[in-house]
Design an enzyme around this catalytic site. Structure first.
Site, PDB file in Angstrom:
ATOM      1  N   LYS A  33       9.232   0.424   1.371  1.00 57.70           N
ATOM      2  CA  LYS A  33       9.722  -0.138   2.365  1.00 57.70           C
ATOM      3  C   LYS A  33      10.643  -1.660   2.384  1.00 57.70           C
ATOM      4  CE  LYS A  33       5.756   0.408   5.192  1.00 57.70           C
ATOM      5  NZ  LYS A  33       4.964   1.976   4.722  1.00 57.70           N
ATOM      6  N   CYS A  50       1.728   2.495  12.155  1.00 60.09           N
ATOM      7  CA  CYS A  50       2.273   2.603  10.668  1.00 60.09           C
ATOM      8  C   CYS A  50       1.864   3.778   9.742  1.00 60.09           C
ATOM      9  CB  CYS A  50       1.198   1.362  10.712  1.00 60.09           C
ATOM     10  SG  CYS A  50       2.202  -0.467  11.593  1.00 60.09           S
ATOM     11  N   HIS A  91       9.976  -1.623   7.204  1.00 57.53           N
ATOM     12  CA  HIS A  91       8.847  -0.715   7.913  1.00 57.53           C
ATOM     13  C   HIS A  91       9.301  -0.102   8.707  1.00 57.53           C
ATOM     14  CE1 HIS A  91       5.062  -0.025   9.062  1.00 57.53           C
ATOM     15  NE2 HIS A  91       4.277  -0.929   8.390  1.00 57.53           N
ATOM     16  N   HIS A 140       2.010   1.703   0.780  1.00 63.54           N
ATOM     17  CA  HIS A 140       2.428   1.480   2.243  1.00 63.54           C
ATOM     18  C   HIS A 140       2.840   0.101   1.641  1.00 63.54           C
ATOM     19  CE1 HIS A 140       1.867   0.723   6.483  1.00 63.54           C
ATOM     20  NE2 HIS A 140       1.330  -0.188   5.928  1.00 63.54           N
ATOM     21  N   PHE A 162      -2.390  -0.659  12.387  1.00 64.59           N
ATOM     22  CA  PHE A 162      -3.470  -1.590  13.251  1.00 64.59           C
ATOM     23  C   PHE A 162      -4.252  -0.672  13.641  1.00 64.59           C
ATOM     24  CE2 PHE A 162      -0.683  -5.034  12.907  1.00 64.59           C
ATOM     25  CZ  PHE A 162       0.224  -5.401  14.392  1.00 64.59           C
ATOM     26  N   GLU A 185      -3.839  -3.647  -0.927  1.00 65.89           N
ATOM     27  CA  GLU A 185      -4.110  -2.138  -1.758  1.00 65.89           C
ATOM     28  C   GLU A 185      -4.036  -2.463  -3.253  1.00 65.89           C
ATOM     29  OE1 GLU A 185       0.462  -1.268  -0.421  1.00 65.89           O
ATOM     30  OE2 GLU A 185       0.058   0.742  -0.982  1.00 65.89           O
TER      31      GLU A 185
END
Lengths: 410, 405, 85
Positions: free
Chosen positions: B328, B163, B333, B296, B392, B307
């Site tokens: 997104k 990501c 995503h 994000h 991650f 966030e």
């Protein structure tokens, strides 16, 4: 002004030994780590051996930590990171942790888990898939687990360039020390043996003994060699700012001097030897150190008993060093470790760093019967000799090549 | 010697709302949704089966017949996006091979290849696996294909940081140019829809069934997507010498990581905060300089909450005045491609002085109380922005872009 | 119910990588045993497989203790028995 980057810890989990001392002792004594595979059933397979780390036990390597969630790739690299941190005698605390980053070279590490995850879902429906394993199906968690287990937080990242992965990791990791974003970086690479990493090399017959009737053996630059033997390793070095290392009285194994890389697109689809990329990479790395080929004492070769790679490397070495080649101390340690792919350059850096620090150069085993076309000198027993510079060489079957110059630090 | 500066001179995009920079931009400004029922593979067993599938990509419009035969799907996206970017840059082949590099981002590379391998393995046994598939699998071959297309001979790397991979690839490329290792870097990200993502996110209840609703009170999770973006990064000197069109400068790249959990974010947003501060520091920008943040914004409860919190921690009172939208919401995503596609969008945002919206925003969440540019694009001069990406492993990477006017 | 508790206790110990002696009926998964959300999901999958149930997302909040899970399993089994009847 560019900061000097040195190596102050060696964390190595390898088929020839776990931990710097065992690794170095077995390597210099010419003990092979290639043995019968136990990680999966080879009864139906023509190839039976690999540089498998059969003695690896995750709970023992990572005491007091929950290792069940980690796949083998993550276990190997976390164990190597711990060994590196311990070897460098780093005190992990609130001051040091935010200043330590992680940069790990890996290309195939998630393949086994991704394959098992998908196959279990194909057989039992998606409800059969393990949520804990989901994290392990992707490559980034390899570096991620190091951060989570050890609390080091300057950054974490994985970088993939096949056989060059560890070299790119060390070079890019060093840039974060030079920029001042980190005081130390755990940099290196990892690759684990699995049915998947085996098949990816076995089915196209890259492995020694994969063609019926062939003998299975590992002899870099050897006569009649017929392929390489798979290996696995976790190799994590501690990169540190030189002044920072001196300031805390750290042991300095070697200095990271300079890096060179090249990509030869002709080599990508070719099954013939290709020396151009490595010649360029080594020449560039040597030049960037402000050195000339004559200044290089030791070559840690990437030769792994494959027909093409070994020839490519031998030719490249002759191209770059000319007559000086006969004065070089060249070691092909994959003769003992097998081919640990993304970890290979990391293992080579560990060995070359020890050579610079100890004044002993490890041998190449199985080098009695030489391929006359691979005209490079080898020796079958360790050599005691103080050396000042070493170059680690890597060639990828994808046409990439890389080289890293390391220097002794008195 | 002063450090060299890095600018963006070409953009290529493959996205669920448009192929090519112009179609992509038009889609962003229109608040177009690229979400549909995914039919790239059988999704019948999944409760949640919608995502940002790319539907308008015609390989023959971008690739030779030979390339279509040899390249697996992610490599096709990557090479196509790279070709569009290089054409956009008008470098006209003037790339010195040894000074040209390629850095791409992804999650695992060719997901469909491993899935085909697994299908054959389960149904017929591993001996039946097509060797061509095995040759296509290793992910570092994808940037190698891009390198071959343009004769690049410098460093060629794949950064599988999922990501945040696109930001990392751009950061890696920028570093090469700043340290005088390269003059041109083709940097970006690429991904195709993966069954593994559907299995994993469905199983962990992290996926939304209908739409992606970042920052909305009733957001239900992320929606997987796919695509690719490549930016031509170039040294400022070279760009100016050849009179190149400059979209924006890559002013800085900030990194950090949570150490909290392998998948979930640190609830205090520590890694995100540190990466943002690092981006500001490396770019020389101050909080008050930032005109926009590309979030994000995945649409999961934890991400959007954390966030928002991290943004407030860094910007204080300023936070409420800085528009922050999530692309997104429109394309889902796309994991390894996401932050590269978002970086492409950010370069266009600076160029055009318009901010794309966060679509599907219906009900404010008291925990997410910033200006998310709800539902409609907005004219807004953006001279400096940040683009967030969190992956991650607690991996946080923030890109800072600045206008060069 | 006790059989369920013991079976569940075994799963918790295995998935949580915890000594079984530390897993009491009321021991709190998150506060006392360090079982995070990911391990809780793993536990859910194991429960579904062992007890032939399907755990709806809304019930994840009951992954707090062995007793709580034993009650959940009993309820879900009763529900599926009812719908099968």
């Amino acid at each position: 002004m560019s900061k000097r980057v040195v190596i102050t810890g060696l964390g190595i989990v390898s088929p020839v030994g776990i931990g710097r001392e065992a690794f170095w002792s077995n390597l210099t004594n010419g003990r092979t780590g290639i043995k019968p595979i136990t990680l999966f059933d080879t009864s139906e397979l023509a190839c039976k051996t690999a540089g498998e780390i059969t003695e690896f036990d995750a709970p023992a390597a990572l005491p007091g930590m929950k290792t069940g969630a980690l796949n083998r790739t993550a276990q190997l690299v976390c164990a190597a990171a711990k060994l590196g941190l311990d070897d460098a005698r780093i005190e992990l605390d609130a001051a040091t942790k935010p200043r330590i980053g992680v940069m790990i070279g890996n290309t195939l590490g998630s393949m086994h888990t991704a394959s098992e995850f998908d196959r279990s879902a194909l057989k039992g429906g998606f409800v059969a898939a393990s949520p804990m394993d989901f994290a392990n199906t992707i490559a980034i968690t390899t570096a991620g687990y190091i951060s989570v287990l050890f609390g080091v937080s300057a950054f974490n990242s994985v970088i993939s360039s096949g056989e060059l992965s560890s070299l790119n990791a060390i070079e890019y990791g060093a840039s974060f020390v030079r920029s001042g974003h980190a005081d130390m970086v755990l940099a290196g690479g990892v690759e684990a043996v699995s049915m998947e990493t085996f098949l990816i090399n076995y089915l196209p017959k890259f492995l020694s003994g994969s063609t019926p009737g062939q003998r299975e053996f590992c002899a870099p630059f050897g006569n009649g060699r017929n392929g390489f033997v798979l290996g696995e390793a976790g190799a994590v070095v501690v990169l540190e700012d030189y002044d920072h290392a001196i300031g805390r009285g750290a042991t300095i194994y070697a200095e990271v001097r300079s890096f060179g890389t090249a990509f030869d697109k002709q080599a990508f689809y070719s099954s013939s030897p290709h020396s151009i990329a490595l010649s360029k990479a080594m020449t560039s790395a040597i030049k960037r150190s402000g050195l000339s080929p004559d200044d290089i004492d030791h070559v840690s070769a990437c030769a792994n008993s494959s027909i093409v790679i070994d020839q490519s490397e031998a030719t490249a070495i002759r191209n770059v060093f000319g007559a000086q080649t006969d004065q070089l101390h060249i070691s092909a340690i994959k003769s003992m470790t097998g081919e640990p792919f993304s970890a290979s350059a990391g293992v080579q850096v560990c060995a070359a760093s020890m050579a610079l620090h100890e004044g002993v150069i490890p041998p190449t085993i199985n080098c009695d019967d030489r391929d006359p076309n691979c005209d490079v000198p080898l020796f079958s027993e360790s050599r005691e000799i103080k050396i000042k510079t070493a170059i680690v060489s890597t060639i990828s079957t994808s046409g990439l090549a890389g080289a890293l110059v390391l220097g002794a630090v008195s | 010697m002063p450090e060299r500066r890095v600018v963006i001179t070409g953009i290529g995009v493959v996205s669920a709302i448009g192929i090519g920079k112009n179609a992509f931009w038009q889609g962003l400004i229109a608040g177009k949704s690229g979400i549909s029922d995914v039919d790239a593979f059988d999704t019948s067993e999944f409760p949640c089966r919608r995502g940002g599938q790319v539907r308008d990509f015609v390989p023959s419009q971008h690739l030779s017949a030979d390339a279509i035969d040899r390249l697996a799907p992610v490599a096709q996206f990557a090479v196509a996006a790279a070709k569009m970017a290089v054409e956009d840059s008008r470098l006209n082949g003037n790339m010195e091979p040894e000074r040209t590099s390629v850095a791409m981002g992804t999650t695992n590379g060719e997901a469909s290849v491993i899935e085909k391998i697994c299908s054959v393995w389960v149904q017929e046994g591993y001996e039946q696996i097509d060797p061509k598939l095995l040759k296509q699998y290793p992910m570092h071959l994808i940037p190698a294909h891009v390198a071959m297309e343009f004769g690049a001979e410098g460093p060629v790397v794949m950064m599988p940081n999922a990501c945040s991979a696109g930001n990392w690839a751009i950061g890696f490329g920028s570093n090469l140019i700043r340290s005088d290792e390269a003059d041109v870097v083709l940097a970006g990200g690429c991904e195709t829809l993966a069954r593994g993502a559907f299995i994993g996110f469905n199983r962990s209840f992290a996926m939304a069934p209908e739409m992606c609703q970042p920052f909305d009170k009733n957001r239900k999770g992320l929606m997987p997507g796919e695509g690719a973006a490549v930016l031509v990064l170039e040294s400022l000197d070279q760009a100016q010498r050849r009179g190149a069109h400059i979209y924006a400068e890559v002013a800085g790249f900030g990194v950090s990581c949570d150490t909290y959990h392998i998948t979930g974010p640190d609830p205090t947003g520590r890694g995100a905060v540190d990466a943002t501060i690092s981006a500001l520091k490396t770019s020389g920008l101050k909080p008050e300089d930032i005109d926009y943040v590309s979030a994000h914004g995945t649409g999961t409860k934890p991400n959007d909450r954390v966030e928002t919190l991290a943004t407030k921690k860094v910007f204080g009172d300023l936070a409420k005045r800085i528009p922050m939208s999530s692309i997104k919401s429109m394309i889902g995503h796309s994991f390894g491609a996401a932050s590269a596609i978002e970086a492409a969008a950010c370069a266009l945002i600076i160029e055009n002085g318009m901010i794309p919206p966060t679509i599907n925003y219906r009900e404010p969440d008291p925990e997410c109380d910033l200006d998310y540019v709800a539902n409609e694009a907005r004219e807004h001069k953006v001279d400096a922005l940040l683009s967030n990406a969190y992956a991650f492993g607690g991996n946080c990477a923030v890109l800072a872009l600045r206008a060069m006017r | 119910m006790q059989d369920y508790k013991d079976a569940i206790r075994n799963l918790v110990a295995r998935i949580g990588e915890i000594e079984i002696g530390k897993v009491g009926d009321e021991t709190h998964f998150s506060n006392d045993l360090g079982i995070d959300s990911l391990r809780a999901l793993e536990l859910m999958v194991a429960l579904e497989d062992s007890f032939k149930i399907r755990v709806p997302e809304e019930q994840l909040g009951r992954f707090t203790s062995v007793t709580s899970l034993a009650e959940l399993v009993t309820e879900l089994q009763a529900q599926s028995a009812v719908s099968a009847a």
